[in-house]
Design an enzyme around this catalytic site. Structure first.
Site, short mmCIF file in Angstrom:
data_model
loop_
_atom_site.label_atom_id
_atom_site.label_comp_id
_atom_site.label_asym_id
_atom_site.label_seq_id
_atom_site.Cartn_x
_atom_site.Cartn_y
_atom_site.Cartn_z
N VAL A 66 35.91 43.40 37.86
CA VAL A 66 34.99 43.96 38.85
C VAL A 66 34.86 42.99 40.03
CG1 VAL A 66 33.69 45.42 37.28
CG2 VAL A 66 33.07 43.02 37.48
N CYS A 67 34.39 43.54 41.15
CA CYS A 67 34.24 42.72 42.33
C CYS A 67 33.17 41.66 42.09
CB CYS A 67 33.88 43.56 43.56
SG CYS A 67 32.17 44.07 43.65
N PRO A 68 33.27 40.47 42.64
CA PRO A 68 34.28 40.02 43.59
C PRO A 68 35.45 39.28 42.96
CG PRO A 68 32.58 38.37 43.46
CD PRO A 68 32.27 39.40 42.41
N PHE A 69 35.67 39.41 41.63
CA PHE A 69 36.71 38.61 40.98
C PHE A 69 38.12 38.81 41.56
CE2 PHE A 69 33.40 38.18 37.65
CZ PHE A 69 33.37 36.79 37.62
#
Lengths: 355, 74
Positions: free
Chosen positions: B11-14
């Site tokens: 999931v963001c921001p990964f």
């Protein structure tokens, strides 16, 4: 009843659609203030607050809406908001963000959402009610900033509009950079609604307008407030386990509409897919959901209820909450994103090689 | 040579955090293909590349909630 269901679902669906297509993520916005020093999403929030403040106070001025700031507890708002801020980083999105990501098919957000709804209900009428009541009765003060300073609320609104205008002018003067877009596969209205990248500021303006509409529709149904996510989310659980219709109100249909609107937006743009996270993300989402429900109930609102609506009403609760949510987000960002990167700098990232 | 960074499922921001780290290891002119499935990445990743001055040589949706973007280091 039919009007309440209809306007609630409509308002929620509009909001869900706009949030999904506009990629409006306040958790990301608060996080990036710290992580990448990017203020775009935060500026957009200020714009949405300004639009809503003007609209709602104009309606109040002409006796078309009723609003009373009431009182707030500093301890409950500050502590609750800080905990909520930590929770939304762990859950990967704020309350509203979690609702619309759930509609994109992210199973991690379903888990966060279920635990957020459950904990909120536990705080309001369940096992955690004594904690909730004890903290909310500490240091209770007048909630109206205008009354505290003995000024007309329009003085605050005009000052705030001035600040927002200065920020937007400064942003507009920055050199424009070209941001690569996906190759368009749709045309006309379909391209505009289901493909094109929406400007953050256009999105924020639409959210400001929807927030005004929400006040009008909600008060017409007898619920004397604007957009709200936490109490309605708790109401769904309260109704589900008691069958008591007193928990059904305009807000319940708003959040259900949010799910429908963001699902239509995601499905229509080919962005819906069921995605199951890894075990670590599941645990993180679950913990995030619990902290979100506990924190938002204590603070009397989430990023929407406090951060967008109470701020526009110029209540102490709104602005204190916004400040402490951001502090909570930054604290969690340090432990989740910043510290692991510092630790890992010596190591090479895992990158697969092909031709 | 194109290096491939698979971030699907994150999931963001990964995806963006990993893309930044991966690009650090490349030399100027080399390309990095980032595959991702978080919706917010469709905005944040090209925006990051543009702001940093890297060239986006390919950006497309490859399926339901699945995208690929190739960034050439400046």
């Amino acid at each position: 009843m039919i009007q309440m269901v209809g306007t609630g679902l409509l308002c929620g669906a509009l909001l869900g659609f706009v949030l999904q297509r506009g990629r409006f993520c306040l958790t990301g916005g608060f996080r990036d203030l710290y992580l990448t020093k990017n203020t775009r999403m935060f500026n957009a929030l200020l714009l949405a607050i300004a639009i809503q403040a003007v609209g709602v106070y104009a309606l109040i001025h002409f006796d078309l809406l009723v609003y009373e700031a009431g009182t707030y507890s500093f301890v409950a708002v500050a502590l609750g908001s800080f905990i909520f801020g930590i929770g939304i980083i762990l859950a990967g999105g704020c309350a509203t963000g979690t609702w619309y990501r759930a509609a994109e098919g992210l199973v991690g957000s379903w888990i966060a959402l279920i635990f957020y709804m459950l904990t909120s209900a536990m705080m309001k009428t369940g096992a955690f009610k004594p904690i909730h009541d004890a903290l909310q009765s500490m240091q209770v003060r007048d909630n109206s900033i205008a009354r505290t300073f003995g000024v007309n609320v329009w003085v605050l609104i005009i000052f705030f509009i001035g600040v927002v205008a200065l920020i937007l002018v400064k942003e507009a003067r920055k050199p424009k950079i070209f941001i690569p877009q996906l190759k368009p596969k749709k045309t006309g209205i379909a391209h505009l609604l289901f493909e094109k990248r929406w400007s953050t500021y256009v999105t924020a303006s639409l959210i400001g307008v929807i927030a005004i509409l929400a006040w009008v529709f909600s008060e017409a149904s007898g619920r004397m407030s604007g957009l709200g996510i936490t109490t309605p989310s708790a109401n769904i659980v309260q109704y589900a386990v008691t069958g008591d219709v007193q928990y059904i109100n305009w807000g319940v249909f708003l959040v259900l509409g949010l799910l429908i609107g963001s699902y239509i937006a995601a499905k229509g743009s080919g962005e819906f897919r069921l995605r199951v996270p890894d075990p670590k993300t599941i645990v993180s989402s679950l913990c995030g959901g619990v902290l979100m429900g506990f924190g938002a109930s204590l603070a009397g609102g989430c990023t929407i209820g406090n951060g967008l609506v109470q701020t526009a009403m110029f209540s102490w609760q709104g602005w204190i909450s916004l400040g402490f949510i951001i502090l909570g987000v930054w604290t969690a960002t340090y432990f989740v994103f910043v510290r692991p990167t510092i630790k890992k700098t010596a190591q090479q990232p895992t990158v697969a090689q092909t031709n | 040579m194109v290096k491939v960074l698979e971030t699907a499922g994150q999931v963001c921001p990964f995806p963006l955090v990993e893309a930044k780290a991966a690009l650090e290891t490349l030399t100027s002119g080399e390309e990095l293909e980032i595959r991702f499935d978080c919706t917010q990445g469709t905005d944040s990743i090209p925006r990051w590349a543009a702001e940093e001055g890297h060239t986006v040589t390919n950006f497309e949706q490859v399926g339901d909630a699945a995208w690929t973007i190739t960034v050439q280091k400046k």
